[in-house]
Design an enzyme around this catalytic site. Sequence first.
Site, PDB file in Angstrom:
ATOM      1  N   CYS A 190       6.927 -16.418  32.828  1.00  0.00           N
ATOM      2  CA  CYS A 190       6.665 -15.635  31.695  1.00  0.00           C
ATOM      3  C   CYS A 190       8.166 -15.381  31.062  1.00  0.00           C
ATOM      4  O   CYS A 190       9.000 -14.943  31.822  1.00  0.00           O
ATOM      5  CB  CYS A 190       6.231 -14.302  31.774  1.00  0.00           C
ATOM      6  SG  CYS A 190       5.967 -13.172  30.465  1.00  0.00           S
ATOM      7  N   CYS A 239       8.993 -11.458  31.275  1.00  0.00           N
ATOM      8  CA  CYS A 239       9.190 -10.718  32.312  1.00  0.00           C
ATOM      9  C   CYS A 239       9.540 -11.532  33.769  1.00  0.00           C
ATOM     10  O   CYS A 239       9.598 -11.032  34.604  1.00  0.00           O
ATOM     11  CB  CYS A 239       8.143  -9.722  32.653  1.00  0.00           C
ATOM     12  SG  CYS A 239       6.688 -10.647  33.121  1.00  0.00           S
ATOM     13  N   CYS A 261      -4.015 -23.184  26.238  1.00  0.00           N
ATOM     14  CA  CYS A 261      -3.116 -23.592  25.346  1.00  0.00           C
ATOM     15  C   CYS A 261      -2.206 -22.526  25.130  1.00  0.00           C
ATOM     16  O   CYS A 261      -2.277 -21.534  24.538  1.00  0.00           O
ATOM     17  CB  CYS A 261      -3.906 -23.886  23.918  1.00  0.00           C
ATOM     18  SG  CYS A 261      -3.053 -24.433  22.647  1.00  0.00           S
TER      19      CYS A 261
END
Length: 140
Positions: free
Chosen positions: A54, A57, A128
């Site tokens: 991510c 984070c 996606c």
Amino acid sequence: MTSDADRRPGFELSDAQWREKLTPEEYAVLRQAGTERPFVGEYTDTKTTGEYHCRACDALLFTSTEKFESHCGWPSFFDPAESDAVILRPDDSLGMRRVEVLCANCHSHLGHVFEGEGYPTPTDQRYCINSISLRLVPAP
């Protein structure tokens, strides 16, 4: 995959802190559920072996093992790296029924997941995901 979108994130920042941490483009996608234009993301066509984290984070979300070529304009994965890496929640925006994919650690918007499209993957799912939501950590 966790479907409990009411679960508190493990990584939280104030809106001002998110705006400071992320570029305006990252903020628009990750924190405001925007979508980058198709076929422009840095990971759409990459074949680099590694882990996708991510961008907000740094939680591990997907690996190159689950990535496949769907030719849809965004990076596609058939499964998250760990079953609890993402949260799925209904998304009825834009006048259609979709399933939004969020980072389970910080609840940032990643993209959407679709089923039954006929891709030859083990799960019949296509996560996606916006490239701008990810950071690729290449394998050593």
